[in-house]
Design an enzyme around this catalytic site. Structure first.
Site, PDB file in Angstrom:
ATOM      1  N   CYS A 125       0.854  -1.193   0.000  1.00 60.05           N
ATOM      2  CA  CYS A 125       0.000   0.000   0.000  1.00 60.05           C
ATOM      3  C   CYS A 125       0.888   1.240   0.000  1.00 60.05           C
ATOM      4  CB  CYS A 125      -0.895   0.046   1.237  1.00 60.05           C
ATOM      5  SG  CYS A 125      -2.134  -1.265   1.316  1.00 60.05           S
TER       6      CYS A 125
ATOM      7  N   CYS B 161      -6.893   1.477 -17.033  1.00 58.23           N
ATOM      8  CA  CYS B 161      -6.121   1.284 -15.806  1.00 58.23           C
ATOM      9  C   CYS B 161      -4.911   2.204 -15.765  1.00 58.23           C
ATOM     10  CB  CYS B 161      -5.685  -0.179 -15.667  1.00 58.23           C
ATOM     11  SG  CYS B 161      -4.651  -0.764 -17.028  1.00 58.23           S
TER      12      CYS B 161
END
Length: 441
Positions: free
Chosen positions: A86, A397
């Site tokens: 993350c 994307c």
């Protein structure tokens, strides 16, 4: 003699952060160089430790926040500062979504020199336990006496030593230690570089990459773990084409698109959209935008295993899905049969090449849906424009290549950009998924 590498200074530096980079790191300047700081936010003053030096920029880890941003939150994961899985847990989730929207705005205006007639509300959902596919690194670390399993550290060199992972699907979020113990039992504990995870709505699987042959004892250990955990085990001894199921004897991953009464089957290594909730909303948004009728012909490019193709087929007269990977077309054909759809044509084609002479293309289309890889769809834009379609829905994307292609469609192919918005497919990361609608001007 070659130059000796300069050692990085051990003293931390103080730096004011002015922006976020495309990968979610804070950006500031120290002296005459830009510095990318993992864990820092715009508006903050931080103390950071240098971890890398390049000619044009330095890289650093945030060690202390001297002046925090009002949008800073405590990361839910205690390992956030040492895991690269993350990038944005320290930023309030609503602010993450806002930042991704701004990235799309900036890319469209700066790269494509276009602006949509309407900005759509971002598509967002529960930001935890969403990741139904992942590729985890594995490494035997003798100093720790065990095999580490997880994402890599922010620098990318080592496997992060974490206890659990709150972005992984619930079947795996608390099983990293179990996977570590499993690999530690094997004779090839030092020869397993990665584990892939895949989860459907009702079942999950792992794919173990192993560089040496397994023993009979290894196989028994893997089967026992599979039965105890209710997760299928697949093996990959060499390249991707060697993946095969070890246990159980029968197993199938599926996910449902309930709005359309569909269930799609997939293999653990097939591409599927990572976030199930966002995917369902994205499919519904695409259907709403294309709005196909019973007499319409629709073209779905880069169709994969039918994620958009089959929902479109429940509304349109006929849908043609085109994809470069033959195994995905086979999966799409099986999914069409599985769902009783006979108004679908599926074709294998390299979409970086001219397909204008293919019989399926010459039939003409009322609408086009495109969901290309990160490199975008520049080569296929003339064929999209020549298809006769009045509407084009572009799922992206990569906001940079979407912006480039949007500029081409508007400037050179007679379309207008009706609307655009983001979908928060990968919460707590810098990944920006988006969707845009073009209509003939």
């Amino acid at each position: 003699m070659g130059r000796r590498r300069r050692r990085l200074p051990t003293e931390p530096i103080t730096i004011e952060i002015s922006d976020l980079s495309h990968d979610g790191r804070g950006v500031g300047r120290h002296g005459d160089k830009a510095v990318f700081v993992h864990g820092a936010l715009p508006g903050e003053t931080v103390s950071a430790k240098l971890i890398g030096r390049n000619r044009r920029f330095d890289e650093a880890l945030c060690e202390e926040v001297i002046e925090p941003s009002p949008q800073r939150v405590d990361p839910a994961c205690p390992w956030f500062d040492r895991c690269g899985g993350c990038a944005l847990q320290h930023l309030d989730h609503a602010a993450q979504v806002e930042w991704k929207h701004k990235r799309l705005v900036d890319n469209l205006e700066r790269i494509g020199e276009v602006r949509p007639e309407s900005w759509w509300t971002p598509i967002s959902a529960e930001p935890w336990h969403y990741r139904r596919r992942s590729r985890l690194s594995a490494r035997l670390v003798k100093g720790k006496g065990r095999v580490l399993v997880g994402f890599r550290e922010p620098q990318g060199r080592f496997v992060a030593d974490v206890g659990d992972c709150r972005v992984l699907h619930p079947d795996f979020s608390d099983r990293l230690q179990s996977l570590s113990e499993l690999l530690g039992q094997l004779s090839v504990d030092d020869a397993v570089p990665q584990i892939e995870t895949a989860s459907g709505d009702d079942a999950s699987a792992i794919v173990i990459r192993h560089l040496r042959e397994l023993t009979a004892e290894d196989v028994m250990s893997l089967k026992r773990w599979s039965e105890e955990n209710g997760i299928a085990v697949y093996l990959q001894p060499k390249g991707p084409d060697t993946v095969h199921r070890l246990w159980p004897e029968e197993h199938q991953l599926t996910y449902r698109l309930d709005d359309f009464g569909l269930e799609l089957a997939f293999h653990p290594q097939h591409f599927i959209q990572v976030n199930g909730a966002i995917n369902r909303a994205l499919v519904a948004r695409a259907m709403e935008l294309l709005d196909p009728g019973p007499d319409d012909r629709v073209l779905d490019l880069f169709c994969g295993l039918g994620n958009f193709t089959l929902p479109l087929a429940t509304r349109a007269g006929h849908v043609t899905g085109v994809e470069g990977a033959a195994e995905l077309i086979e999966a799409a054909e099986a999914n069409a049969r599985r769902n009783g759809l006979d108004n679908v044509t599926l074709e294998v084609a390299d979409l970086t090449e001219d397909v204008s002479q293919r019989p399926w293309y010459r039939a003409g289309f009322d609408g086009v849906l495109i969901d290309p890889p990160r490199s975008g769809a520049l080569e296929i834009l003339p064929m999209i424009a020549g298809s006769g379609a009045k509407r084009v829905v572009y799922v992206s994307c990569n906001p940079g290549t979407l912006a480039r292609d949007a500029g081409e469609l508007v400037s050179n192919h007679g379309f207008r950009l009706v609307g655009a918005g983001i979908a928060d497919m990968f919460p707590h990361t810098a990944h920006v998924e988006s969707i845009a609608l073009f209509e003939r001007a």
